[in-house]
Design an enzyme around this catalytic site. Structure first.
Site, PDB file in Angstrom:
ATOM      1  N   PRO A  54       0.828  -1.206   0.000  1.00 28.90           N
ATOM      2  CG  PRO A  54      -0.790  -1.591   1.623  1.00 28.90           C
ATOM      3  CD  PRO A  54       0.529  -2.096   1.134  1.00 28.90           C
ATOM      4  CD  GLU A  55       2.432   3.482  -4.561  1.00 39.00           C
ATOM      5  OE1 GLU A  55       2.725   4.684  -4.669  1.00 39.00           O
ATOM      6  OE2 GLU A  55       2.568   2.669  -5.503  1.00 39.00           O
ATOM      7  CE  LYS A  65       5.381   3.080   0.337  1.00 38.89           C
ATOM      8  NZ  LYS A  65       6.159   2.126  -0.470  1.00 38.89           N
ATOM      9  CG  ASN A 101       7.125  -0.219  -8.402  1.00 31.31           C
ATOM     10  OD1 ASN A 101       8.048   0.454  -8.841  1.00 31.31           O
ATOM     11  ND2 ASN A 101       6.762  -1.367  -8.953  1.00 31.31           N
ATOM     12  NE  ARG A 148       7.509  -3.888  -5.260  1.00 27.75           N
ATOM     13  CZ  ARG A 148       6.407  -3.297  -4.813  1.00 27.75           C
ATOM     14  NH1 ARG A 148       6.464  -2.472  -3.786  1.00 27.75           N
ATOM     15  NH2 ARG A 148       5.243  -3.539  -5.386  1.00 27.75           N
TER      16      ARG A 148
END
Length: 275
Positions: A2-3, A52, A165, A263
């Site tokens: 989750p961003e 985050k 990402n 990533r």
């Protein structure tokens, strides 16, 4: 993972549901029993986020500190009954009042923290584009002295908090910036384009629960919100994210991918030449 917009919305929902209450705090899974007992019955003062990291303040200088990691989730549900609501799945932490239940599953980190620990976490994070007190010059000071690439730096939470990402790949494409430019070679004006765009994109992620980056969709979402309507969103589209091997929507060149900062980064080699 989750961003930052997801954590921001989660903090908002937790605050609206539990601030000013004294929730029962339990650990149905049993892995956070002692921490839950320390928080249970204390007044929940506020919930907030930075990047985050989720931070929930309780009375008597107790904080709940959560990092969801790759697979974590935290759901907030309303209910109108007082009977026990069954815990489905491996629930690490449950907050419960007569009106709401919030269940945390699969976090990377769940701890009871002191104010000093919270300060140390915040001190280690870069500015968060979702926070009104964020200073983009703090991030710029770290970027323009670095020999690491911009693609790496945007994923470094000590440089910029909350960007993951998807936003990394999309915002660099939106401004035609090469992800392999060293930070010290990036122009300050280019950095401000990135920052200002994140300040536009991420609040829309909070409002819709979706990452929206394609310009025509952005304009439609902004127009709907401006009219007080719920935006109609179809399946998420993107310029380059998860489009490896597909034609670039702008130039037709093949979208590329490479692992950067752990990533898969996505970019268009023809469009993204700016340094």
């Amino acid at each position: 993972m989750p961003e930052g917009h997801t954590l921001f919305a989660l903090a908002r929902d937790l605050h609206e549901a539990f601030a000013g209450t004294t929730p029962e705090v339990t650990s149905p899974q049993g892995k956070f029993t002692e921490g839950a007992a320390e928080l249970s019955g204390r007044e929940l003062l506020r919930a907030t986020s930075r990047g985050k990291h989720l931070l929930v303040e309780f009375a008597d200088d107790r904080w709940l500190h959560v990092h969801l990691g790759l697979i974590g989730s935290f759901t907030v549900d309303s209910h109108e009954w007082t009977a026990e609501v069954p815990a489905l799945g491996q629930v690490r932490l449950r907050l419960r009042t007569d009106q709401h239940v919030a269940d945390l599953r699969g976090p990377n980190l769940c701890e009871v923290a002191s104010p000093e620990r919270v300060d140390a976490v915040l001190d280690g994070l870069g500015p968060d584009p979702l926070r009104p007190d964020a200073d983009p010059d703090v991030a710029w000071a770290r970027i323009h002295r670095s020999s690491r690439t911009v693609g790496e730096l945007l994923m470094d939470q000590s440089v910029l908090a909350g960007v993951g990402n998807v936003y990394r790949s999309e915002v660099l494409f939106r401004h035609r910036l090469s992800p392999f430019t060293e930070g010290r070679r990036m122009r300050r004006a280019s950095w401000r384009l990135v920052w200002d765009d994140l300040e536009r994109l991420m609040p829309l992620g909070v409002a819709t629960g979706r990452i929206v980056t394609v310009e025509d969709e952005l304009l439609a979402v902004e127009a709907a919100l401006g009219r007080g309507e719920v935006p109609h969103l179809t399946e998420r589209s993107s310029y380059v994210y998860k489009r490896a091997g597909m034609p670039c929507l702008t130039c037709g060149s093949r979208v590329r991918t490479r692992v950067v900062a752990g990533r898969n980064l996505f970019w268009c080699g023809r469009c993204q030449r700016r340094h």
